[in-house]
Structures are given as C-alpha cells and as structure tokens.
Design a protein around this motif. Structure first.
Motif, PDB file in Angstrom:
ATOM      1  N   ARG A  58       0.893  -1.216   0.039  1.00  0.00           N
ATOM      2  CA  ARG A  58      -0.036   0.030  -0.121  1.00  0.00           C
ATOM      3  C   ARG A  58       0.888   1.185  -0.088  1.00  0.00           C
ATOM      4  O   ARG A  58       1.729   1.461   0.938  1.00  0.00           O
ATOM      5  CB  ARG A  58      -1.000   0.108   1.222  1.00  0.00           C
ATOM      6  N   ASN A  62      -3.697   4.696   4.814  1.00  0.00           N
ATOM      7  CA  ASN A  62      -4.733   4.948   5.123  1.00  0.00           C
ATOM      8  C   ASN A  62      -5.221   4.354   6.599  1.00  0.00           C
ATOM      9  O   ASN A  62      -4.934   3.161   6.749  1.00  0.00           O
ATOM     10  CB  ASN A  62      -5.911   4.792   4.208  1.00  0.00           C
ATOM     11  N   PRO A  63      -6.198   4.935   7.338  1.00  0.00           N
ATOM     12  CA  PRO A  63      -6.564   4.026   8.538  1.00  0.00           C
ATOM     13  C   PRO A  63      -7.272   2.897   8.251  1.00  0.00           C
ATOM     14  O   PRO A  63      -7.786   2.696   7.355  1.00  0.00           O
ATOM     15  CB  PRO A  63      -7.510   5.070   9.291  1.00  0.00           C
ATOM     16  N   LEU A  64      -6.821   1.935   8.993  1.00  0.00           N
ATOM     17  CA  LEU A  64      -7.519   0.562   8.990  1.00  0.00           C
ATOM     18  C   LEU A  64      -8.850   0.250  10.014  1.00  0.00           C
ATOM     19  O   LEU A  64      -8.788   0.935  11.056  1.00  0.00           O
ATOM     20  CB  LEU A  64      -6.466  -0.605   9.615  1.00  0.00           C
ATOM     21  N   ILE A  65      -9.492  -0.644   9.665  1.00  0.00           N
ATOM     22  CA  ILE A  65     -10.706  -1.227  10.695  1.00  0.00           C
ATOM     23  C   ILE A  65     -10.124  -2.003  11.513  1.00  0.00           C
ATOM     24  O   ILE A  65      -9.568  -2.991  11.092  1.00  0.00           O
ATOM     25  CB  ILE A  65     -11.634  -1.476   9.579  1.00  0.00           C
ATOM     26  N   ALA A 120     -12.150   3.292  13.385  1.00  0.00           N
ATOM     27  CA  ALA A 120     -13.045   2.447  12.811  1.00  0.00           C
ATOM     28  C   ALA A 120     -13.230   1.027  13.222  1.00  0.00           C
ATOM     29  O   ALA A 120     -12.028   0.488  13.428  1.00  0.00           O
ATOM     30  CB  ALA A 120     -12.601   2.576  11.014  1.00  0.00           C
ATOM     31  N   PRO A 143      -7.490  -4.910   6.893  1.00  0.00           N
ATOM     32  CA  PRO A 143      -7.989  -4.275   5.704  1.00  0.00           C
ATOM     33  C   PRO A 143      -8.171  -5.576   4.706  1.00  0.00           C
ATOM     34  O   PRO A 143      -8.009  -6.707   5.201  1.00  0.00           O
ATOM     35  CB  PRO A 143      -7.007  -3.443   5.124  1.00  0.00           C
ATOM     36  N   GLU A 181     -17.795  -4.923   0.731  1.00  0.00           N
ATOM     37  CA  GLU A 181     -17.196  -4.383   1.694  1.00  0.00           C
ATOM     38  C   GLU A 181     -17.958  -4.022   2.720  1.00  0.00           C
ATOM     39  O   GLU A 181     -19.095  -3.811   2.563  1.00  0.00           O
ATOM     40  CB  GLU A 181     -15.907  -3.475   1.543  1.00  0.00           C
ATOM     41  N   LEU A 195     -19.648   7.042   5.009  1.00  0.00           N
ATOM     42  CA  LEU A 195     -18.189   7.058   4.189  1.00  0.00           C
ATOM     43  C   LEU A 195     -18.069   6.242   3.378  1.00  0.00           C
ATOM     44  O   LEU A 195     -17.340   6.461   2.169  1.00  0.00           O
ATOM     45  CB  LEU A 195     -17.197   7.050   5.270  1.00  0.00           C
TER      46      LEU A 195
HETATM   47  P1  AMP Z   1     -10.631  -1.017   4.431  1.00  0.00           P
HETATM   48  O1  AMP Z   1      -9.713  -0.585   3.276  1.00  0.00           O
HETATM   49  O2  AMP Z   1     -11.941  -1.766   3.928  1.00  0.00           O
HETATM   50  O3  AMP Z   1     -10.163  -1.604   5.471  1.00  0.00           O
HETATM   51  O4  AMP Z   1     -11.426   0.331   4.780  1.00  0.00           O
HETATM   52  C1  AMP Z   1     -10.833   1.434   5.491  1.00  0.00           C
HETATM   53  C2  AMP Z   1     -11.300   2.698   5.519  1.00  0.00           C
HETATM   54  O5  AMP Z   1     -12.187   2.952   6.395  1.00  0.00           O
HETATM   55  C3  AMP Z   1     -10.280   3.709   5.139  1.00  0.00           C
HETATM   56  O6  AMP Z   1      -9.949   3.945   3.917  1.00  0.00           O
HETATM   57  C4  AMP Z   1     -11.306   4.856   5.561  1.00  0.00           C
HETATM   58  O7  AMP Z   1     -12.199   5.329   4.604  1.00  0.00           O
HETATM   59  C5  AMP Z   1     -12.263   4.214   6.723  1.00  0.00           C
HETATM   60  N1  AMP Z   1     -11.732   4.726   7.820  1.00  0.00           N
HETATM   61  C6  AMP Z   1     -10.824   3.861   8.795  1.00  0.00           C
HETATM   62  N2  AMP Z   1     -10.534   4.404   9.815  1.00  0.00           N
HETATM   63  C7  AMP Z   1     -11.185   5.631   9.885  1.00  0.00           C
HETATM   64  C8  AMP Z   1     -11.180   6.881  10.839  1.00  0.00           C
HETATM   65  N3  AMP Z   1     -10.619   6.875  11.900  1.00  0.00           N
HETATM   66  N4  AMP Z   1     -11.758   7.783  10.473  1.00  0.00           N
HETATM   67  C9  AMP Z   1     -12.468   7.889   9.323  1.00  0.00           C
HETATM   68  N5  AMP Z   1     -12.378   7.021   8.315  1.00  0.00           N
HETATM   69  C10 AMP Z   1     -11.790   5.903   8.642  1.00  0.00           C
END
Ligand code: AMP
Ligand code: MG
Length: 319
Positions: A58, A62-65, A120, A143, A181, A195
C-alpha cells in the motif's frame, strides 16, 4: 521480514490456535469475514500493523478497520454514544463499520488510526472471524487481504494468488457470502455520515438512526483517504522540511538511520520500525512544541513509499 511460505490453516481448534499464536508473535493472518477475506494483525502492535502495509504494497497509510469479537470489546476501544449503541445493537455482528471517537489509552497503534482521534471498528458475523477473535483475545486491524490496487479476495485461493509468501498464514473457510465490503458510518460529529456504501444498505441504517445518513460530497468534504485534505488527517503544527541532511539552527531534527536526531524514526534505518513510529513521532513533535522540523531522507522502497507520502502531505502548505 517476509515469511518463507504461507501456511494454509483449517479453521478447527488446532488451526485457530496456530493462527492466534502467529498473531501474538506479530505475524499476519488472512481470515474470512462475511464481506471479504481480511489481512489481520494485532491492532496494538505497530510493527505488525506496519507489516500489513508492506505485504499489501500500500503506497499510503490510510486508517484501518479494527475487528473485535463483541460490543463490550468495542466499548473498550471507542467511545460509544447513544446512536452508536443503537446502531451496533441492530447491526452487529455484521457488515457495518462505525467510525467513533477513540477512547484515550485504548492501546491501539497510531498507525491503525493514521494518527486520528477517531477509530473505525466492527464486529464481524462470520463464525471463523469470531472464533479467531475469541481465540486471539484482542483487537485485529484488518484491511482486505489483497495487494494494493487488486480486487478484494472472497476465497483463500484469491488471497494466496496475491499474497502467497508475503503473509504468514490464511485460514481457509471457503467463499465469503457478501463479497462487498462493510458499510462505513461515521458518528464522530453532529451528523451521521455514510463514508462508504457496503453490506448494510443506507435505508436500513436510516431506520435505526431515525434519519438518512449524510453522504459526503466527494469534492468538498474532508475524507481521511483523499490526498490534500489536510484538515482531516493528522499533521504536526510545525512546518516540515523534507530530505534534510542535517538540521539548520532552530530546527528540530527527525532522524532516520545511524546518527539519529533529536528524535528518530528508526536509529537502525529499519522502515518497518519507522512506519510503526511515524505518527507517535509526529505527535511528539507537537508535544514538545516544535515549530520548524527537518526530516532526514527516507528511502522510497517498500514501506518508504507510504512514509514519504505521509511526510509530503504533512509538509504541504496549509492555512
Ligand atoms: P478498508 O480498506 O476496507 O480497511 O477500509 C478502511 C477505510 O475505512 C479507510 O480507507 C477510511 O475510509 C475508513 N476509515 C478507517 N478508519 C477511519 C477513521 N479513523 N476515520 C475515518 N475513516 C476511517
Ligand atoms: Mg481493500
């Protein structure tokens, strides 16, 4: 550090115990959820989280879930208000991710939140995901388990076709059911903001929220994953000068490699360590009131690409 081979694990007691042991040792395990296969790491371990970005290739942080086994575990990490409780009671376990204020001292790596004050979080419904979370006993950042830019995997074979030899193991439980997703709903501000569209339809959310969630305007609204939206992602207050061989008088030096600096991303010149420490260092610069910051050159291979991306955005002019 890349594993020599990727173990294919059966999700029985022995396979789950092996997966949990790998995760405790800071390794990466792909696992099925009801949406897609996720690439899991201990959300409290910055180096393990950095390894996710490295394995996926990557180019940006970007933030992760964060995946947790139940609402009680979510409450330990996030501040859940009335709306969050209502929506969670209705849709968890399930394909809904909530963006919520992070609980101070939650222990989640700053690389997971990209230095933000929100997190998230979701409780997946897939029985193997739940069994893994319970066996592991902690939060998993995850992710989708695919190389950056490729489609999300819905089977263990998909995972291996992209990441074989780059991750420690995959738990094989056959194909995923939903294949799209999770829906991402932000409840950090006054409005509920959708979002990302996903497994839970907006109309179903509206019924639980009492109002339709707002869809952000892709041009004008602030999204943490869109470049240039500085207000929405973490940047230190001071100005940054990148690729600095040495500091000028009055500058605080953020080092990389031997020789260090006032503070260092990695004295050993290790990109995984630098990624794990990046947001902590940026916060520390604010804490010490650094106004002018010089940053040592960081190589651009591997995790260096994402580190440099974040530093460039932190260095960009802002109001
Ligand atoms: P994924 O790629 O499926 O893991 O999705 C992660 C996405 O969740 C990120 O690209 C953001 O759009 C959103 N997300 C995760 N953490 C946050 C956060 N702390 N604040 C806002 N959006 C977030
Ligand atoms: Mg993805």
């Amino acid at each position: 550090m890349k594993p020599a081979r990727t173990e294919l694990l059966v999700p029985d007691e022995a396979g789950l115990a092996r997966a949990a042991a790998i995760l405790r040792a800071g390794g990466l395990v792909a696992f099925p959820t009801e949406t897609v296969y996720g690439l899991g790491a201990d959300a409290r371990d910055g180096r393990a989280v950095a390894a996710i970005f490295e394995a996926k290739g990557r180019p940006r942080f970007n933030p992760l879930i964060v995946h947790v086994p139940d609402i009680a575990a979510a409450r330990e990490i996030a501040v859940m208000g009335d709306l969050a409780e209502a929506v969670a009671a209705r849709f968890w376990p399930g394909p809904l991710t909530l963006v919520l204020p992070i609980r101070p001292g939650a222990g989640v790596s700053e690389l997971v939140t990209a230095g933000l004050e929100s997190v998230a979080i979701r409780v997946p419904a897939h029985p193997v995901a739940r069994a893994l979370l319970n066996t592991f006993g902690g939060p998993l950042a995850a992710p989708s388990a695919n190389p950056s830019g490729r489609v999300s995997p819905t089977s263990a074979a998909h995972v291996l076709s992209g990441l074989d030899g780059r991750i420690d193991a995959v738990l094989d439980a056959g194909p995923c059911e939903v294949g799209v997703e999770s829906t991402i709903l932000s409840l950090t501000g006054d409005a509920s903001v959708l979002l990302r569209e996903g497994g839970v339809p907006a109309e179903a959310l509206a019924a639980a929220l009492g109002a339709m969630p707002v869809r952000p305007d892709p041009v004008n609204d602030l999204r943490p994953d869109s470049p240039g939206q500085l207000a929405s992602h973490y940047a230190p207050r001071g100005t940054l000068r990148l690729n600095a061989a040495r500091p000028e008088p009055g500058e605080v030096f953020l080092g990389f490699g031997p020789g260090g600096g006032d503070l260092t991303l990695s004295e050993a010149g290790d990109l995984t360590e630098a990624a794990a420490r990046l947001f902590g260092c940026l916060h520390h610069l604010d804490e010490i009131g650094a106004e002018r910051i010089a940053v040592a050159p960081i190589p651009s291979d591997g995790l260096g690409a994402a580190i440099n991306d974040r530093l460039r955005r932190a260095a960009a002019p802002r109001d």
